[in-house]
Design an enzyme around this catalytic site. Sequence first.
Site, mmCIF file in Angstrom:
data_model
loop_
_atom_site.group_PDB
_atom_site.id
_atom_site.type_symbol
_atom_site.label_atom_id
_atom_site.label_comp_id
_atom_site.label_asym_id
_atom_site.label_seq_id
_atom_site.Cartn_x
_atom_site.Cartn_y
_atom_site.Cartn_z
ATOM 1 N N LYS A 123 -5.734 -7.453 -1.342
ATOM 2 C CA LYS A 123 -5.177 -6.214 -1.918
ATOM 3 C C LYS A 123 -4.032 -6.587 -2.844
ATOM 4 O O LYS A 123 -3.116 -7.308 -2.454
ATOM 5 C CB LYS A 123 -4.681 -5.303 -0.784
ATOM 6 C CG LYS A 123 -4.228 -3.934 -1.285
ATOM 7 C CD LYS A 123 -3.823 -3.040 -0.138
ATOM 8 C CE LYS A 123 -2.413 -3.268 0.316
ATOM 9 N NZ LYS A 123 -1.366 -2.979 -0.659
ATOM 10 N N ALA A 166 5.542 -6.499 9.955
ATOM 11 C CA ALA A 166 6.827 -6.197 9.322
ATOM 12 C C ALA A 166 7.304 -4.772 9.605
ATOM 13 O O ALA A 166 8.497 -4.521 9.715
ATOM 14 C CB ALA A 166 6.720 -6.430 7.823
ATOM 15 N N PRO A 218 -2.601 -0.255 7.545
ATOM 16 C CA PRO A 218 -1.435 -1.082 7.217
ATOM 17 C C PRO A 218 -0.284 -0.714 8.144
ATOM 18 O O PRO A 218 -0.387 0.250 8.908
ATOM 19 C CB PRO A 218 -1.109 -0.655 5.786
ATOM 20 C CG PRO A 218 -1.498 0.794 5.743
ATOM 21 C CD PRO A 218 -2.569 1.026 6.781
ATOM 22 N N GLY A 219 0.786 -1.483 8.074
ATOM 23 C CA GLY A 219 1.976 -1.126 8.850
ATOM 24 C C GLY A 219 2.161 -1.988 10.082
ATOM 25 O O GLY A 219 3.004 -1.699 10.920
ATOM 26 N N ASP A 263 1.936 -9.416 -1.633
ATOM 27 C CA ASP A 263 3.121 -8.677 -2.083
ATOM 28 C C ASP A 263 4.347 -9.577 -2.209
ATOM 29 O O ASP A 263 5.363 -9.354 -1.527
ATOM 30 C CB ASP A 263 3.436 -7.547 -1.093
ATOM 31 C CG ASP A 263 2.383 -6.453 -1.094
ATOM 32 O OD1 ASP A 263 1.525 -6.445 -1.982
ATOM 33 O OD2 ASP A 263 2.432 -5.602 -0.182
ATOM 34 N N SER A 268 2.756 5.140 6.626
ATOM 35 C CA SER A 268 3.471 4.656 7.812
ATOM 36 C C SER A 268 4.993 4.751 7.685
ATOM 37 O O SER A 268 5.696 4.362 8.595
ATOM 38 C CB SER A 268 3.092 3.203 8.061
ATOM 39 O OG SER A 268 3.434 2.449 6.930
ATOM 40 N N LYS A 288 -2.600 3.719 -5.598
ATOM 41 C CA LYS A 288 -2.404 5.080 -5.068
ATOM 42 C C LYS A 288 -2.568 6.072 -6.225
ATOM 43 O O LYS A 288 -1.756 6.966 -6.459
ATOM 44 C CB LYS A 288 -1.057 5.223 -4.374
ATOM 45 C CG LYS A 288 -0.945 4.223 -3.214
ATOM 46 C CD LYS A 288 0.310 4.317 -2.424
ATOM 47 C CE LYS A 288 0.323 3.308 -1.287
ATOM 48 N NZ LYS A 288 0.508 1.901 -1.724
#
Length: 242
Positions: free
Chosen positions: A49, A200, A196-197, A22, A137, A82
């Site tokens: 991903k 960060a 995830p989550g 990302d 999250s 998504k």
Amino acid sequence: MFKDVIFESASRSKSRVVIALDFTSKVKTRLSSSMRTLQEVSDYVAAVKLNYHLILPYGLKGISGLVEFCNKKGLPVIADLKLNDIHSTNKEVYRLLRYFGFGGVIVNPIVGYKEGMDALLRKDRGGFGVIFLVMTSNKGSDEFYGMDLDSRKLYHIFAEKAKAWKADGVIVSAKNTEAIRETRRIVGKDCIIFTPGVGAQGGEAEAAVSAGADFIIAGRAIIKSDNKINEIKKLNSVFQRF
Ligand code: XMP
């Protein structure tokens, strides 16, 4: 099946980390930064991903070199779209993702099965993974995913549908260990839980894994680090304790 593909990759790399590439740097240099990071960490991760960060500015054609690199290494590439659309559109997304070498897609199943998710949950999808968003999250996740419906919550239904429709995996926030535990109880052993989550966003890898997560999805904690491999190893170390 997708499960075999990702666990084979995980056992090759001895890793349960899915890296999220990302990058938010200048569009001009983002693809090369992603490629450099990927080359550095590809032996240490289970899957890759890709999100809008790369897919929007470059398109599937523009990132085909990166995807091909992953394919040669046997690393599944998951498109984090998504996705939540009607059959004809989902069908085309499925066709395009497969054509461009993707191994799976993250979907938002709220569109329902008939004339919606059925375009992706095809019996002949082979190793292509369809992964349901079950519980996010962000602070607002309770507004919908955590919504109370009599004796259960909305995300319980997404987990139930993941099992009933034979989704390959689900996404559940690392910041919500109760949701991970509940989701595991609902989906059983065969459905992979991605979490995830961490880093960060403040979620703890150890707690998420002990609650039942199979894979950790991590982006910024890795890509912003000066020692990316070390970050991945730290995340992986929590799996050895369970
Ligand atoms: P970071 O940098 O926070 O990136 O490690 C996480 C990646 O996962 C995607 N994603 C989610 N992230 N909760 C999250 O924290 C979710 O529910 C979720 N679903 C997907 C996110 O977009 C980023 O690519």
